[in-house]
Motif scaffolding. Structure first.
Motif, PDB file in Angstrom:
ATOM      1  N   TYR A   1     120.291  42.328 -19.928  1.00  0.00           N
ATOM      2  CA  TYR A   1     120.064  41.075 -20.193  1.00  0.00           C
ATOM      3  C   TYR A   1     120.558  39.932 -19.237  1.00  0.00           C
ATOM      4  CZ  TYR A   1     119.761  37.246 -23.650  1.00  0.00           C
ATOM      5  OH  TYR A   1     119.233  36.046 -24.591  1.00  0.00           O
ATOM      6  N   SER A   2     121.900  40.388 -18.426  1.00  0.00           N
ATOM      7  CA  SER A   2     122.306  39.526 -17.491  1.00  0.00           C
ATOM      8  C   SER A   2     121.341  39.292 -16.200  1.00  0.00           C
ATOM      9  CB  SER A   2     123.593  40.180 -17.188  1.00  0.00           C
ATOM     10  OG  SER A   2     123.265  41.346 -16.279  1.00  0.00           O
ATOM     11  N   GLY A   3     120.348  40.201 -16.124  1.00  0.00           N
ATOM     12  CA  GLY A   3     119.337  39.746 -15.173  1.00  0.00           C
ATOM     13  C   GLY A   3     119.629  40.765 -13.861  1.00  0.00           C
ATOM     14  N   ASP A   4     120.817  41.291 -13.639  1.00  0.00           N
ATOM     15  CA  ASP A   4     121.212  42.118 -12.693  1.00  0.00           C
ATOM     16  C   ASP A   4     120.220  43.613 -12.419  1.00  0.00           C
ATOM     17  OD1 ASP A   4     122.506  43.059 -10.254  1.00  0.00           O
ATOM     18  OD2 ASP A   4     123.982  43.929 -11.497  1.00  0.00           O
ATOM     19  N   VAL A   5     120.167  44.110 -13.642  1.00  0.00           N
ATOM     20  CA  VAL A   5     119.226  45.332 -13.722  1.00  0.00           C
ATOM     21  C   VAL A   5     118.222  45.118 -14.861  1.00  0.00           C
ATOM     22  CG1 VAL A   5     118.885  47.827 -13.990  1.00  0.00           C
ATOM     23  CG2 VAL A   5     120.732  46.941 -12.326  1.00  0.00           C
ATOM     24  N   ASP A   6     117.155  44.940 -14.957  1.00  0.00           N
ATOM     25  CA  ASP A   6     116.357  44.645 -16.116  1.00  0.00           C
ATOM     26  C   ASP A   6     116.323  45.833 -17.156  1.00  0.00           C
ATOM     27  OD1 ASP A   6     114.947  43.503 -18.117  1.00  0.00           O
ATOM     28  OD2 ASP A   6     113.269  43.150 -16.992  1.00  0.00           O
TER      29      ASP A   6
ATOM     30  N   GLY B   1     116.594  29.203 -11.468  1.00  0.00           N
ATOM     31  CA  GLY B   1     117.456  30.295 -11.640  1.00  0.00           C
ATOM     32  C   GLY B   1     118.921  29.955 -12.266  1.00  0.00           C
ATOM     33  N   SER B   2     119.402  28.807 -12.510  1.00  0.00           N
ATOM     34  CA  SER B   2     120.710  28.114 -13.212  1.00  0.00           C
ATOM     35  C   SER B   2     120.681  28.628 -14.611  1.00  0.00           C
ATOM     36  CB  SER B   2     120.721  26.887 -12.991  1.00  0.00           C
ATOM     37  OG  SER B   2     120.038  26.115 -13.516  1.00  0.00           O
TER      38      SER B   2
ATOM     39  N   ASP C   1     127.969  29.148 -10.503  1.00  0.00           N
ATOM     40  CA  ASP C   1     127.385  27.802 -10.158  1.00  0.00           C
ATOM     41  C   ASP C   1     127.396  26.988 -11.536  1.00  0.00           C
ATOM     42  OD1 ASP C   1     127.035  28.836  -7.700  1.00  0.00           O
ATOM     43  OD2 ASP C   1     124.922  29.255  -8.020  1.00  0.00           O
ATOM     44  N   HIS C   2     127.149  27.529 -12.674  1.00  0.00           N
ATOM     45  CA  HIS C   2     126.800  26.728 -13.809  1.00  0.00           C
ATOM     46  C   HIS C   2     128.385  26.092 -14.005  1.00  0.00           C
ATOM     47  CE1 HIS C   2     126.488  25.390 -17.962  1.00  0.00           C
ATOM     48  NE2 HIS C   2     127.334  25.976 -18.203  1.00  0.00           N
ATOM     49  N   LEU C   3     129.631  26.729 -14.065  1.00  0.00           N
ATOM     50  CA  LEU C   3     130.763  26.168 -14.060  1.00  0.00           C
ATOM     51  C   LEU C   3     131.327  25.050 -13.169  1.00  0.00           C
ATOM     52  CD1 LEU C   3     132.671  29.317 -15.278  1.00  0.00           C
ATOM     53  CD2 LEU C   3     132.058  27.288 -16.878  1.00  0.00           C
ATOM     54  N   THR C   4     130.839  25.423 -11.927  1.00  0.00           N
ATOM     55  CA  THR C   4     130.994  24.359 -10.722  1.00  0.00           C
ATOM     56  C   THR C   4     130.262  23.139 -11.135  1.00  0.00           C
ATOM     57  OG1 THR C   4     131.273  25.943  -9.191  1.00  0.00           O
ATOM     58  CG2 THR C   4     130.729  24.128  -8.413  1.00  0.00           C
ATOM     59  N   ARG C   5     129.128  23.184 -11.636  1.00  0.00           N
ATOM     60  CA  ARG C   5     128.098  22.032 -12.054  1.00  0.00           C
ATOM     61  C   ARG C   5     128.926  21.305 -12.977  1.00  0.00           C
ATOM     62  NH1 ARG C   5     123.801  25.417 -10.807  1.00  0.00           N
ATOM     63  NH2 ARG C   5     123.848  25.823 -13.187  1.00  0.00           N
TER      64      ARG C   5
END
Length: 381
Positions: free
Chosen positions: A175-180, A223-224, A366-370
């Motif tokens: 679910y994290s998208g790293d490995v489907d 992708g964010s 990236d989300h937290l930085t934004r």
């Protein structure tokens, strides 16, 4: 090379070798050797029967390793008496292997790690991230687990709780998208639910379905990450939500509440809300209270603090948060969110920036930085 094909074939090939008499550790090693050979040979000469090719190659690797081990000459004699290997059966051994890895000789943590590595197809680094430990530590744990079961025949499968934990971690990694692997985890859990009449198996299936239903809305086109409150609920899969709620209701009717049922109930309340503002946070807090009673988990208490902040106001959430260890993963991000809701934008911006520095992956960083940049822009205006 089709790496997804190799990943899907690996559990079945391990299962064939185990049924032919190989211990699990030796079978896993032989299959890894066969996969390396496949990566070398297949691009120029792809086999007509990939699974059969891997079974034959892995069995030869196993026999070679056995014959080379002087301490196992007795086993070699027994192997030589076995009939020639026939065609590889078309059965799916994956779910059986999950149970076999949950062996009484292993601790639950070792069983999960070994299964994720050998059957789930995750790398040592990904498993280490799931456990929040250094990669070297996880590599040692997996090596110890393999040594423990090196001479153990898998004739005493482990318990359902360990298998469910494995499936849950596999789903979360996918679910994290790293490995489907999310779809594969759902498929296996469906099979387990069909084979075992157990309310927690149903609870886990419902939880997976309800989370998977929101997958399309979790990320923006660039992708964010998109927080739950900002997701386009029109993108949620209503078919999966309907199925997940039905599975959950049937499980809860058994009156044998467990951790996965309670988590699924929280997910169902989110799915039931037409908008984020209409979420029944009071009932969500009640379910988190049940989860705290069932698990005592600090992570559950952290999530409960968020829910309390929504149900009773940010200061109540901060009071609940103050009772927890500040070293908890995502503690700082939760504190930033609650301070922002309480109007302390300067402190929230600092905490978002600090949380970004410790984020477990690039998307969350990236989300937290934004978030920090957004608040700093407001403070300057």
């Amino acid at each position: 090379m089709d790496e997804a094909l190799l990943r899907s074939l690996t559990p079945g090939v391990i299962g064939v070798l185990v049924r032919r008499g190989a211990d699990f550790a030796a079978a896993e090693d032989a299959v890894q050797e066969a996969l390396i050979e496949a990566l070398r040979v297949w691009p120029a000469d792809p086999p007509r029967d990939p699974r059969g090719w891997l079974v034959t190659a892995a069995w030869r690797k196993f026999l070679d390793a056995t014959r080379a081990d002087a301490a196992r000459r007795r086993r070699e004699d027994l192997l030589d008496e076995q009939p020639a290997a026939g065609p590889a059966p078309g059965t799916d051994d994956t779910l059986q292997l999950y149970f076999l890895c949950a062996h009484p000789a292993l601790t639950p943590a070792s069983a999960v790690a070994l299964t994720l590595r050998a059957v789930g197809g995750l790398t040592t680094r990904q498993i280490a991230r799931a456990y929040l430990v250094p990669e070297a530590t996880m590599a040692q744990r997996i090596s110890r687990a393999k040594r423990t079961v090196a001479d153990v025949r898998f004739d005493r499968p482990g318990d359902v709780a360990t298998v469910l934990r494995v499936l849950y971690l596999v789903f979360n990694e996918g679910y994290s998208g790293d490995v489907d692997l999310a779809a594969e985890a759902i498929r296996l859990t469906r099979r387990l639910a069909a084979a075992i009449d157990h309310p927690e198996v149903a609870g886990l299936l419902a939880l997976m379905l309800l989370h998977h239903a929101r997958r399309a809305a979790r990320t923006a086109p660039d992708g964010s990450l998109v927080p739950l409150a900002e997701q386009d609920r029109g993108q949620w899969d209503t078919r999966l939500i309907t199925e997940g709620v039905a599975v959950l209701q049937a499980a809860l009717a058994r009156d044998r509440l467990g951790e996965f049922q309670a988590q699924a109930a929280v997910a169902a309340l989110h799915a039931d809300a037409p908008t984020a503002a209409e979420t029944d946070w009071v009932q969500i807090v009640e379910w988190y209270d049940e989860l705290v009673r069932l698990t005592g988990s600090p992570v559950v208490r952290l999530n409960r603090a968020v829910a309390v902040g929504e149900a009773d106001g940010p200061r109540a959430g901060l009071a609940a948060l103050a009772e927890l260890d500040e070293s908890l993963p995502r503690y700082t991000a939760v504190a930033a969110h609650l301070h922002e809701r309480d109007g302390d934008l300067a402190r929230a911006a600092r905490l978002y920036a600090e949380a970004a520095h410790h984020a477990p992956d690039l998307a969350e960083r990236d989300h937290l930085t934004r978030q920090a940049a957004r608040l700093n822009a407001r403070l300057r205006s």
